[in-house]
Design an enzyme around this catalytic site. Structure first.
Site, PDB file in Angstrom:
ATOM      1  N   ARG A  61       0.854  -1.183   0.000  1.00  0.00           N
ATOM      2  CA  ARG A  61       0.000   0.000   0.000  1.00  0.00           C
ATOM      3  C   ARG A  61       0.888   1.230   0.000  1.00  0.00           C
ATOM      4  NH1 ARG A  61      -4.741  -1.108  -2.121  1.00  0.00           N
ATOM      5  NH2 ARG A  61      -6.015  -2.548  -0.882  1.00  0.00           N
ATOM      6  N   ALA A  73     -10.640  -6.927  -1.548  1.00  0.00           N
ATOM      7  CA  ALA A  73     -11.502  -5.766  -1.760  1.00  0.00           C
ATOM      8  C   ALA A  73     -11.097  -5.038  -3.024  1.00  0.00           C
ATOM      9  CB  ALA A  73     -11.408  -4.815  -0.562  1.00  0.00           C
ATOM     10  N   GLU A  90     -13.914  -9.132  -7.192  1.00  0.00           N
ATOM     11  CA  GLU A  90     -12.670  -8.932  -6.454  1.00  0.00           C
ATOM     12  C   GLU A  90     -12.231 -10.193  -5.713  1.00  0.00           C
ATOM     13  OE1 GLU A  90     -10.511  -6.453  -6.538  1.00  0.00           O
ATOM     14  OE2 GLU A  90     -11.731  -5.245  -7.887  1.00  0.00           O
ATOM     15  N   GLU A  94      -8.569 -11.456  -6.767  1.00  0.00           N
ATOM     16  CA  GLU A  94      -7.487 -11.339  -5.793  1.00  0.00           C
ATOM     17  C   GLU A  94      -7.099 -12.661  -5.145  1.00  0.00           C
ATOM     18  OE1 GLU A  94      -8.121  -8.192  -2.977  1.00  0.00           O
ATOM     19  OE2 GLU A  94      -7.938  -6.652  -4.529  1.00  0.00           O
ATOM     20  N   GLU A 117     -16.063   7.869   0.593  1.00  0.00           N
ATOM     21  CA  GLU A 117     -15.861   6.449   0.287  1.00  0.00           C
ATOM     22  C   GLU A 117     -16.764   5.581   1.159  1.00  0.00           C
ATOM     23  OE1 GLU A 117     -12.310   3.214  -0.352  1.00  0.00           O
ATOM     24  OE2 GLU A 117     -12.110   4.607   1.320  1.00  0.00           O
ATOM     25  N   GLU A 138      -0.559  -5.432 -10.117  1.00  0.00           N
ATOM     26  CA  GLU A 138      -0.834  -5.963  -8.781  1.00  0.00           C
ATOM     27  C   GLU A 138       0.069  -7.142  -8.437  1.00  0.00           C
ATOM     28  OE1 GLU A 138      -5.371  -5.455  -7.430  1.00  0.00           O
ATOM     29  OE2 GLU A 138      -5.134  -6.735  -9.189  1.00  0.00           O
TER      30      GLU A 138
END
Length: 178
Positions: A61, A73, A90, A94, A117, A138
């Site tokens: 992150r 997520a 997702e 993921e 958000e 990713e």
């Protein structure tokens, strides 16, 4: 309380995930400028395997400059996409697992002081192994965790992601052995 009146909203910057605005408002009779960040919304998944363990993802992150352990997520891909469809997509992208057995758990507004958000968090059970389908940029590792170990990370302050904490503790409160 006196109502707040927005006089104008100006785009300051537009990114791939957010848009930053400067709002001019009248609050308590005083004209002020407030920052506002628009986010299209997202979904997260508490994915529970047949052994009762949770699938977690570890990824870098940039905002924290470190790797974090989180629920799978992601953001809504297009206007009108439901958070349930986003959660299904997702989860498979993921983790490489698919499910049709989803249950809504809760909604989290992540940063109410300046950002809209909203993340809907779902429970997924009866997982079927498929294949991870990551975006080219990713890099995500999938890990399987016992809920008690995850709660320990939360209580020790080692897990700080709000959506993940909310999802884990809500799932545990609703379905745990307490």
């Amino acid at each position: 309380m006196e109502p707040v009146k927005r006089l104008k909203r100006e785009v300051r910057a537009k990114g791939t995930v957010i848009t930053l605005y400067k709002d001019t408002v009248i609050a308590n009779g005083i004209e002020e400028e407030w920052d506002y960040i628009h986010h299209d919304g997202a979904a997260a998944v508490v994915a529970v395997n047949d052994e009762g363990k949770l699938l977690m993802v570890r990824q870098y992150r940039n905002a924290l400059d470190r790797f974090t352990l989180e629920l799978p997520a992601g953001k809504l891909d297009e206007p009108g996409e439901s958070t349930l469809e986003c959660a299904k997509r997702e989860l498979e992208e993921e983790t490489g697992y698919y499910s049709e057995d989803f249950e809504y758990l809760l909604t989290v507004n992540t940063t109410v002081a300046f950002c809209n958000e909203k993340i809907d968090i779902y429970l997924a059970k009866n997982l079927k192994k498929t294949q991870q389908n990551l975006d080219p940029e990713e890099e995500i590792d999938v890990e399987v965790w016992d809920i008690e170990d995850l709660k320990q990370l939360i209580y020790e302050g080692k897990m700080t992601d709000g959506k993940t904490i909310a999802g884990i503790l809500t799932y545990d409160s609703k379905y745990g052995k307490n």
